[in-house]
Design a protein around this motif. Structure first.
Motif, short mmCIF file in Angstrom:
data_model
loop_
_atom_site.label_atom_id
_atom_site.label_comp_id
_atom_site.label_asym_id
_atom_site.label_seq_id
_atom_site.Cartn_x
_atom_site.Cartn_y
_atom_site.Cartn_z
N SER A 117 1.48 -8.90 15.08
CA SER A 117 1.17 -7.70 15.31
C SER A 117 2.54 -7.02 14.67
O SER A 117 2.39 -5.94 14.21
CB SER A 117 1.04 -7.14 16.83
OG SER A 117 2.20 -7.50 17.42
N GLU A 171 -7.18 -1.89 9.51
CA GLU A 171 -7.14 -2.10 10.98
C GLU A 171 -5.73 -2.94 11.21
O GLU A 171 -5.84 -4.17 11.09
CB GLU A 171 -8.53 -2.52 11.15
CG GLU A 171 -8.49 -2.64 12.94
CD GLU A 171 -9.98 -3.23 13.26
OE1 GLU A 171 -10.04 -3.61 14.47
OE2 GLU A 171 -10.98 -3.09 12.47
N SER A 172 -5.08 -2.43 12.30
CA SER A 172 -3.83 -2.89 12.84
C SER A 172 -3.03 -3.72 11.67
O SER A 172 -2.86 -4.70 11.56
CB SER A 172 -4.10 -3.93 13.63
OG SER A 172 -5.01 -3.19 14.82
N LYS A 175 3.25 -4.52 11.20
CA LYS A 175 4.46 -3.76 11.34
C LYS A 175 5.65 -4.48 11.01
O LYS A 175 6.00 -5.35 11.68
CB LYS A 175 4.46 -3.17 12.56
CG LYS A 175 5.65 -2.01 13.01
CD LYS A 175 5.80 -1.50 14.30
CE LYS A 175 6.82 -0.59 14.34
NZ LYS A 175 7.10 0.18 15.76
N ASN A 211 4.07 1.89 8.33
CA ASN A 211 4.24 0.61 8.94
C ASN A 211 5.48 -0.23 8.44
O ASN A 211 5.52 -1.41 8.95
CB ASN A 211 3.06 -0.24 9.06
CG ASN A 211 2.55 -0.49 7.74
OD1 ASN A 211 2.21 0.27 6.90
ND2 ASN A 211 2.31 -1.86 7.64
N SER A 237 0.77 -9.64 20.18
CA SER A 237 -0.03 -8.84 21.17
C SER A 237 0.45 -8.90 22.52
O SER A 237 0.96 -10.00 22.88
CB SER A 237 -1.61 -8.60 21.28
OG SER A 237 -1.69 -10.01 21.68
#
Length: 294
Positions: A117, A171-172, A175, A211, A237
């Protein structure tokens, strides 16, 4: 737990499968040695399963582990679903086109990067791979220590460019926080035109993508916590186990570190470096200044 297995990538299914199998084993009060003894497996086979390092997972292996761990019918169905995905689909880097040019250690890393993530990296000599331009990548391989054919260089460039798509996901998106040594700005990899384009690309990406965050460690800062060399911290996550993984690479190979104590040292070093380095705005000005100087 993955809510939509049908659309999940094999890399994500392998990582989640390993995480949930490890949790089931621990809940059953078993250690790895007890499990491999029951199944007549090697200890490395169980380790690879629990860390998601296998290219694919045999459903029969999952069924055997579920029986030993006392998994419910619902848990077993979910885990078998993960295994089925790893058997019926392939991650892009496992295709015949890329297989010859990707080292085993880096292949394991790509699976982790694809499911992370957040990506935190300190770069001491080169621009981080996720921010490199095609011309910069080609310049690196053209002057590498290993003789590569034109086809191999093309494949490696494609791998590098494909990895960057993680930053652009609708989507997501991944980062990315990159801290780069001032030497990266000064070193004219590929010549003035290539490095100007490369540094300008960093400015464009940071400006356009919320991001992506970049900081520069100027020479005037003196000693800093990452003097020992470049590294990557991958964050996963809240539900993933482990939460952080460290990746190191040099001329001899590539390594993934999962041990909590080892990983924590790099996590702390990155946090300290982030606090010491100039902020994103000042760092962006340093990059723009370097563009003009080239």
């Amino acid at each position: 737990m993955i809510t939509d297995i049908e659309s999940a990538t094999p890399a994500l299914c392998r990582l989640q499968l390993g995480s949930e199998l490890r949790q089931l084993r621990q809940a059953a009060g078993l250690n790895g040695r007890q499990v491999v003894r029951k199944l007549l497996w090697s200890s490395s086979k169980l380790t690879r399963l629990e860390t998601g390092d296998n290219a694919s997972v045999e459903p029969s292996d999952v069924i055997a582990l579920c029986q030993i761990y006392g998994a419910t019918a619902e848990q077993r169905a979910v885990l078998e679903g993960y295994a089925a995905v790893t058997k019926t689909r392939r991650d892009w880097w496992q295709s015949a086109e890329y297989r010859p040019v990707i080292r085993p250690g880096f292949k394991a890393y790509l699976g982790l990067e694809a499911t992370a993530s957040a990506f935190q990296t300190y770069a001491s000599e080169f621009v981080p791979g996720l921010l490199q331009t095609e011309a910069y990548v080609r310049a690196i391989y053209a002057n590498g220590h290993q003789a590569l054919s034109a086809e191999e260089v093309d494949s490696l460039v494609t791998v590098r460019m494909t990895r960057q798509e993680a930053l652009l996901r609708t989507e997501s998106p991944l980062k990315l926080t990159a801290i780069i040594n001032e030497a990266v700005l000064r070193r004219a990899v590929g010549g003035p035109k290539v490095i100007r384009g490369q540094l300008g690309h960093i400015v464009d990406v940071v400006t356009a993508r919320p991001n992506v965050r970049v900081q520069v460690v100027p020479f005037k800062l003196g000693l800093h916590p990452a003097m020992s060399g470049p590294f990557v911290v991958l964050r996963f996550s809240d539900r993933a186990v482990p939460r952080h993984i460290v990746y190191l690479e040099n001329l001899a190979g590539a390594w993934v570190y999962r041990k909590e104590g080892d990983v924590e040292r790099y996590v702390e070093a990155f946090a300290d470096l982030q606090a010491l380095a100039p902020g994103p705005h000042e760092s962006l000005n340093l990059i723009k200044k370097a563009v003009k100087e080239h």
